[in-house]
Design an enzyme around this catalytic site. Structure first.
Site, PDB file in Angstrom:
ATOM      1  CB  CYS A   2      -0.871   0.026   1.245  1.00 35.99           C
ATOM      2  SG  CYS A   2      -1.928  -1.405   1.370  1.00 35.99           S
ATOM      3  NE  ARG A  27       5.128   1.597  -1.378  1.00 41.41           N
ATOM      4  CZ  ARG A  27       5.955   1.751  -0.352  1.00 41.41           C
ATOM      5  NH1 ARG A  27       6.959   2.572  -0.452  1.00 41.41           N
ATOM      6  NH2 ARG A  27       5.776   1.104   0.767  1.00 41.41           N
ATOM      7  CD1 TRP A  75       0.008  -5.463  -3.920  1.00 40.11           C
ATOM      8  CD2 TRP A  75      -0.069  -6.510  -1.941  1.00 40.11           C
ATOM      9  NE1 TRP A  75       0.519  -6.734  -4.084  1.00 40.11           N
ATOM     10  CE2 TRP A  75       0.477  -7.402  -2.895  1.00 40.11           C
ATOM     11  CE3 TRP A  75      -0.215  -6.952  -0.631  1.00 40.11           C
ATOM     12  CZ2 TRP A  75       0.875  -8.686  -2.583  1.00 40.11           C
ATOM     13  CZ3 TRP A  75       0.173  -8.246  -0.319  1.00 40.11           C
ATOM     14  CH2 TRP A  75       0.718  -9.103  -1.291  1.00 40.11           C
ATOM     15  CG  ASN A 107       1.661   0.149   4.184  1.00 40.98           C
ATOM     16  OD1 ASN A 107       1.460  -1.048   3.975  1.00 40.98           O
ATOM     17  ND2 ASN A 107       2.822   0.731   3.937  1.00 40.98           N
ATOM     18  N   GLY A 108      -0.421  -2.041   6.126  1.00 35.99           N
ATOM     19  CA  GLY A 108       0.006  -3.042   7.102  1.00 35.99           C
ATOM     20  C   GLY A 108      -1.104  -4.028   7.397  1.00 35.99           C
ATOM     21  CD  GLU A 488      17.494 -12.550  -9.131  1.00 33.97           C
ATOM     22  OE1 GLU A 488      16.959 -13.086  -8.167  1.00 33.97           O
ATOM     23  OE2 GLU A 488      17.108 -11.464  -9.591  1.00 33.97           O
ATOM     24  CE  LYS A 492      14.167 -10.773 -11.040  1.00 28.78           C
ATOM     25  NZ  LYS A 492      14.681 -10.138  -9.879  1.00 28.78           N
ATOM     26  CD  GLU A 495      10.307 -10.937  -9.928  1.00 22.61           C
ATOM     27  OE1 GLU A 495       9.666 -10.297  -9.102  1.00 22.61           O
ATOM     28  OE2 GLU A 495      11.546 -11.016  -9.900  1.00 22.61           O
ATOM     29  CG  HIS A 511      20.080 -36.190  -7.224  1.00 23.69           C
ATOM     30  ND1 HIS A 511      20.477 -37.453  -6.866  1.00 23.69           N
ATOM     31  CD2 HIS A 511      21.211 -35.522  -7.569  1.00 23.69           C
ATOM     32  CE1 HIS A 511      21.791 -37.555  -6.957  1.00 23.69           C
ATOM     33  NE2 HIS A 511      22.263 -36.388  -7.388  1.00 23.69           N
ATOM     34  CE  LYS A 610      11.768  -2.210  -6.674  1.00 24.28           C
ATOM     35  NZ  LYS A 610      12.533  -3.296  -7.321  1.00 24.28           N
TER      36      LYS A 610
HETATM   37  C1  F6R Z   1      12.182  -9.957  -7.058  1.00 25.85           C
HETATM   38  C2  F6R Z   1      12.109  -8.972  -6.005  1.00 25.85           C
HETATM   39  C3  F6R Z   1      11.819  -9.436  -4.626  1.00 25.85           C
HETATM   40  C4  F6R Z   1      12.638  -8.612  -3.615  1.00 25.85           C
HETATM   41  C5  F6R Z   1      12.228  -8.968  -2.182  1.00 25.85           C
HETATM   42  C6  F6R Z   1      13.049  -8.212  -1.163  1.00 25.85           C
HETATM   43  O1  F6R Z   1      12.511  -9.357  -8.271  1.00 25.85           O
HETATM   44  O2  F6R Z   1      12.251  -7.807  -6.238  1.00 25.85           O
HETATM   45  O3  F6R Z   1      12.063 -10.787  -4.472  1.00 25.85           O
HETATM   46  O4  F6R Z   1      13.992  -8.855  -3.824  1.00 25.85           O
HETATM   47  O5  F6R Z   1      10.870  -8.672  -1.996  1.00 25.85           O
HETATM   48  O6  F6R Z   1      12.905  -6.837  -1.315  1.00 25.85           O
HETATM   49  P1  F6R Z   1      13.958  -5.835  -0.724  1.00 25.85           P
HETATM   50  O7  F6R Z   1      15.232  -6.014  -1.473  1.00 25.85           O
HETATM   51  O8  F6R Z   1      13.361  -4.477  -0.925  1.00 25.85           O
HETATM   52  O9  F6R Z   1      14.125  -6.184   0.716  1.00 25.85           O
END
Ligand code: F6R
Length: 615
Positions: A2, A27, A75, A107-108, A488, A492, A495, A511, A610
């Site tokens: 949020c 976000r 959110w 927010n929360g 990673e 990517k 997501e 395995h 985000k």
């Molecule tokens: C994936 C991504 C998330 C963040 C995770 C931690 O692309 O962005 O997996 O890496 O939510 O976020 P931060 O780095 O802000 O603690």
């Protein structure tokens, strides 16, 4: 998660708040709303599920004006995505006589909302939404009515009383019919206030980014500090939970370097941020070799921990895996790495000589902050590797290294990953030799050059993505140092492209996951000089089962090229331990192009936020 923006000042605040909300779109959100003080002296809300554009459309039809206004992007956590559950929540028809007109944004998560809601319903409060947020408004009304019966009704006291009753991490902004005042407070969730003395404007937000170019001074209140923003004297006063004036607030001039980020010629922020990596790596080198970063590095050079704990989430956790490899290989310091959401609940074995490192782009990730708090409580030394200056992680850790990535807007983290890992490498180098060595930065700059070359040939990766984006599934493989970037790469891709992808240590395939391989499965194999033959054997195993092989491998390796369906040649020369970060840029581009061909919302993928400020 949020987003919150509030405004008090001489102008009509609606467009200012909408601009703030636009900046917070990155976000992640699913609905948006604002509240205004109407000509009838009562508050009115405009809110709409979906994109901010939907809200803009209703606002532009009605043209409300208000010197004091609060806005929110939601959110969803409790209650489905619809107009009613969107914020602000307003008190109209919640109590019998509707004496008060109050709007709140939140927010929360209010963890004890079900119990409180039941109690409030029994006392005559009506609820309109399915949200936990509205419970805070109910508590507030309840407090006001109770105080009124003893003739002591007072918003500030009612807010403090209501706040003391809720459990969980939350930030609130409260608007009443007093056009001169907004109230804000938080616990374990981000909140920032801002002032602009020249224009006599006051702001409040969940993110300083919303206030860039508007506020010239920003204030970060501690948990449990009530901020009272007053339009008449353009001041913010701070109180503790007992209503006493408090100075538990950090302040700073708003960063000039924190520019509002625009996409420029790029179609998406994500692509722009991938392309920014060479420049940001050079910025990191300059900052720590010649700039203010030298002081930070000198401060941490004394560290000689017996053991290091790393905690982070998502992509930042993958950066932690890379850093663990660096620290174990070059420093020979044992490193334990945990997902922050696990670390916080597992009673970790910590000892006073240990160092705990927390990695985060936003510096506001709830689980990472909880893991930090656990270490602070146990008096373990803490170090943050963080992007956002002034974030909670940056302020609360004992020491911090800023990764110099600049604003990262795309929900999928790209440049932050690379810079987090490099910052970790730099940290290891400094504590090893107790001084700043230019050689490590020369290597970083070589990586920047190589990434630049690779980006010039991004078309080849786009062409491969175009041919295979519709395949059933994708397995990223790598051994040793390359394993974290296999994880990673898969994260990517899933997501942003919404396809099933997994990262595996190449030797693990047989395995279990090899059962998945058929002619509709793609293996993105990261092949680097270390353990070369072993990784190539694993490719052969997949090829024998008709899997499609995309190899990220050494240039001029004809044999490997022949056995691969697609080949991305790399110049690994001289990069040594930084090779995984170089190879990872291929995965970033590949994921981006697959998502583009699939037509997904790349910068704001569904269901994602985000900055994850709830558990
Ligand atoms: C994936 C991504 C998330 C963040 C995770 C931690 O692309 O962005 O997996 O890496 O939510 O976020 P931060 O780095 O802000 O603690």
């Amino acid at each position: 998660m949020c987003g919150i923006v509030g405004y008090l000042g001489p102008q009509n605040g609606i467009n200012i708040v909408l601009e703030g909300l636009r900046r917070l779109e990155y976000r992640g959100y699913d609905s948006a709303g604002i509240s205004v003080l109407g000509a009838n002296g009562r508050l009115a809300v405009f809110k709409k599920a979906g994109k901010l554009e939907n809200l803009r459309n209703i606002v532009s039809e009605i043209h409300p004006t208000s010197n004091t206004t609060i806005g929110h992007t939601r959110w969803a956590t409790h209650g489905e995505v619809n107009d009613t559950n969107a914020h602000p929540h307003i008190s109209d028809s919640m109590a019998v006589d509707d004496e008060y007109s109050i709007a709140i944004v939140h927010n929360g998560i209010i963890e004890n909302a079900p119990i409180l809601k039941k109690e409030l319903i029994d006392s005559g409060i009506n609820f309109k939404s399915q949200t936990d947020s509205e419970v805070f408004l109910g508590l507030l009304l309840h407090e006001l009515y109770q105080a009124k019966s003893s003739k002591k009704a007072d918003y500030m006291q009612a807010i403090l009383n209501a706040f003391k009753r809720i459990k969980g991490n939350s930030a609130f902004v409260i608007q009443t019919t007093d056009d001169n005042t907004l109230y804000a407070l938080k616990k374990g969730a981000p909140l920032v206030c801002g002032t602009n003395q020249r224009s006599r404007e006051l702001f409040v937000s969940s993110d300083p980014y919303a206030l860039v170019g508007m506020a010239d001074k920003v204030f970060f209140p501690d948990d449990g500090i009530l901020c009272v923003l007053n339009r008449q004297n353009s001041q913010i006063r701070f109180f503790d939970l007992e209503g006493r004036p408090s100075s538990k607030v950090a302040s700073r001039d708003q960063e000039i370097s924190m520019q509002v980020s625009e996409k420029g010629a790029f179609e998406h922020y994500m692509l722009k941020e991938i392309f920014e990596q060479p420049e940001r790596i050079r910025t990191l080198s300059n900052y720590y070799l010649h700039g203010n970063g030298q002081l930070l590095l000198q401060k941490i050079a004394h560290h000689h921990p017996k053991q290091i704990h790393i905690s982070a989430c998502g992509t930042a956790w993958h950066a932690g895996l890379v850093i663990k490899n660096f620290l174990e290989r070059f420093n020979r310091i044992p490193c334990v790495i945990e997902l922050a959401s696990e670390f916080r609940y597992k009673n970790p074995i910590l000892s006073p000589e240990d160092l705990a490192i927390f990695i985060s782009q936003s510096g506001e990730t709830a689980d990472t902050l909880a893991a930090l708090d656990l270490c602070l409580e146990q008096k373990i030394k803490t170090l943050a590797i963080v992007n956002v200056e002034g974030s909670t992680l940056h302020r609360n850790a004992n020491e911090s290294l800023l990764i110099q990535a600049g604003m990262e807007i795309g929900v999928a983290s790209t440049k932050a990953f690379t810079l987090q890992a490099l910052t970790g490498r730099m940290f290891g180098d400094v504590i090893q030799s107790k001084k700043i060595n230019s050689a490590i930065f020369d290597k970083f700059n070589l990586l920047a050059d190589r990434i630049e070359e690779l980006l010039r040939s991004a078309d080849q990766i786009q062409a491969i993505a175009e041919e295979i984006y519709n395949y059933k599934g994708f397995i990223f493989t790598g051994r040793g140092d390359d394993f974290p970037v296999a994880l990673e790469g898969a994260l990517k891709l899933k997501e942003i492209a919404y396809v099933h992808a997994e990262g595996y240590a190449a030797g693990e395939l047989k395995h279990g996951p090899i059962a998945l391989i058929d002619e509709m499965m793609v293996n993105l194999a990261i092949v680097t000089p270390k353990l070369y033959e072993k990784t190539v054997s694993n490719i052969q195993e997949i090829k024998a089962r008709r899997g499609i092989i995309v190899t990220i491998g050494p240039a001029n390796d004809h044999h490997l090229q022949e056995i691969s369906n697609y080949y991305i040649p790399m110049n690994y020369e001289g990069l040594d331990e930084l090779i995984p970060l170089y190879a990872n840029v291929v995965s970033q581009l590949f994921s981006y192009y697959v998502a583009k061909f699939k037509g997904t919302d790349i910068d704001k993928p569904r269901n994602l936020a985000k900055s994850v400020t709830v558990e």
